[in-house]
Design a protein around this motif. Structure first.
Motif, PDB file in Angstrom:
ATOM      1  N   SER A  70     -18.633 -11.169  49.681  1.00 20.13           N
ATOM      2  CA  SER A  70     -19.286 -12.066  50.741  1.00 20.13           C
ATOM      3  C   SER A  70     -20.619 -11.576  51.238  1.00 20.13           C
ATOM      4  CB  SER A  70     -18.398 -12.333  51.707  1.00 20.13           C
ATOM      5  OG  SER A  70     -17.069 -12.796  51.175  1.00 20.13           O
ATOM      6  N   SER A  71     -21.461 -11.124  50.126  1.00 21.23           N
ATOM      7  CA  SER A  71     -22.789 -10.667  50.596  1.00 21.23           C
ATOM      8  C   SER A  71     -23.455 -12.042  50.732  1.00 21.23           C
ATOM      9  CB  SER A  71     -23.414  -9.838  49.541  1.00 21.23           C
ATOM     10  OG  SER A  71     -23.648 -10.609  48.217  1.00 21.23           O
ATOM     11  N   THR A  72     -24.784 -11.932  51.401  1.00 20.57           N
ATOM     12  CA  THR A  72     -25.491 -13.060  51.612  1.00 20.57           C
ATOM     13  C   THR A  72     -25.824 -13.889  50.190  1.00 20.57           C
ATOM     14  OG1 THR A  72     -26.619 -12.031  53.463  1.00 20.57           O
ATOM     15  CG2 THR A  72     -27.647 -14.008  52.547  1.00 20.57           C
ATOM     16  N   TYR A  73     -26.118 -12.910  49.245  1.00 20.10           N
ATOM     17  CA  TYR A  73     -26.419 -13.481  47.970  1.00 20.10           C
ATOM     18  C   TYR A  73     -25.359 -14.366  47.413  1.00 20.10           C
ATOM     19  CZ  TYR A  73     -27.448 -12.639  42.883  1.00 20.10           C
ATOM     20  OH  TYR A  73     -27.302 -12.759  41.586  1.00 20.10           O
ATOM     21  N   GLU A  74     -24.158 -13.612  47.207  1.00 16.27           N
ATOM     22  CA  GLU A  74     -23.150 -14.244  46.710  1.00 16.27           C
ATOM     23  C   GLU A  74     -22.669 -15.431  47.237  1.00 16.27           C
ATOM     24  OE1 GLU A  74     -20.205 -10.578  45.054  1.00 16.27           O
ATOM     25  OE2 GLU A  74     -21.220 -10.087  47.064  1.00 16.27           O
ATOM     26  N   VAL A  75     -22.695 -15.324  48.631  1.00 16.12           N
ATOM     27  CA  VAL A  75     -22.164 -16.799  49.332  1.00 16.12           C
ATOM     28  C   VAL A  75     -23.234 -17.919  48.926  1.00 16.12           C
ATOM     29  CG1 VAL A  75     -21.921 -17.918  51.535  1.00 16.12           C
ATOM     30  CG2 VAL A  75     -20.938 -15.454  51.268  1.00 16.12           C
ATOM     31  N   ALA A  76     -24.348 -17.706  48.992  1.00 21.77           N
ATOM     32  CA  ALA A  76     -25.549 -18.741  48.478  1.00 21.77           C
ATOM     33  C   ALA A  76     -25.383 -19.087  47.262  1.00 21.77           C
ATOM     34  CB  ALA A  76     -26.841 -18.216  48.946  1.00 21.77           C
TER      35      ALA A  76
END
Length: 275
Positions: A70-76
């Motif tokens: 759920s890092s910013t990158y993975e969520v986006a």
């Protein structure tokens, strides 16, 4: 057909880019307009390269477990992934993450890639304006970067930064010291608003140690007023250098923590078990 590598280089570049976008969002208010400049834009509709390389397993682990940690990158990435979008481009990630008006200045020398980028730009709302340069980023930077925006995020991601300069038959996807001077000639003219520059290089070319490369790049960016805030390595070859100008002390501190955070994120990804 436009392709993306799908390897550790993608993870390094876009994990860091997502964090920088979030950091700039915290520096700004809802009314502030961000200008995102990408010297080597990618098609949001690109397909995986048939030979992604030896670090493809790292990419596959992240892709197969989205939204993962759920890092910013993975969520986006998870949000943007769909029938036509296997892997989002930098511009697509920025449009997903930036909460407000956004200007995209995108440079792309490959004609088919540029056409796919143009198709994607046509799908965006009026909150996003754009300038697509169909050609070499060097030519566009010579025209200057628009000065009417409130914050700037600049991505320079050549195949390789070669401190030795071009060969007799140069690959124009690479970057050399003279190119860095060209880039900084445009960057130095930016208004004194929050600005971040991410310069990524994916190969040491067996002649460039990481320190050798940094010793060439850092003084040129410093002359343009940008301070080196972080060196984010993925291995002995790949790294992203993050430079900042006119950002808060809090932002500088957060930038300095990126290398450790990326290393821990990648380590946890490798240790995770299949879903």
């Amino acid at each position: 057909m436009p392709t993306y590598k799908g390897n550790r280089g993608n993870l390094l570049q876009h994990w860091a880019l997502a964090e920088l976008a979030t950091l700039l969002q915290q520096e700004c208010t809802a009314r502030h307009r961000l200008c995102f400049v990408d010297a080597h834009a990618m098609s949001p509709y690109a397909t995986r390269d048939s030979k992604p390389g030896q670090t493809a397993d790292d990419f596959d682990r992240v892709r197969d477990r989205l939204p993962g940690q759920s890092s910013t990158y993975e969520v986006a990435w998870h949000s943007l992934r769909g029938p036509r979008c296997e892997y989002p481009s930098s511009a697509a990630l920025l449009r997903e993450l930036w909460q407000g008006k956004l200007h995209l200045l995108l440079c792309e020398a490959d004609a088919s890639t540029a056409s796919e980028i143009a198709d994607w730009l046509d799908t965006l709302s009026p909150a996003t304006t754009s300038d697509l340069h169909r050609g070499d980023w060097r030519d566009r930077f010579c025209q200057g970067i628009p000065a009417e925006y409130d914050a700037y995020l600049v991505s320079l991601d050549p195949y390789m930064f070669d401190r030795n300069g071009p060969s007799a038959s140069p690959n124009h996807g690479n970057m050399w010291p003279i190119d860095l001077i060209r880039a900084c000639a445009a960057l130095i003219e930016l208004p004194r608003h929050p600005a971040l520059v991410q310069l990524s290089t994916y190969s040491a070319n067996n002649r460039n140690s990481r320190n050798d490369v940094i010793k060439v790049i850092e003084p040129v960016l410093r002359a343009a007023g940008f301070a080196l805030g972080a060196i984010v390595p993925a291995d002995g070859n790949m790294m992203s250098l993050v430079f900042s100008r006119d950002v808060s002390h809090s932002a500088v501190s957060k930038v300095s923590k990126l290398p450790d955070r990326f290393s821990k994120w990648l380590k946890r990804t490798r240790e995770s078990q299949p879903a």
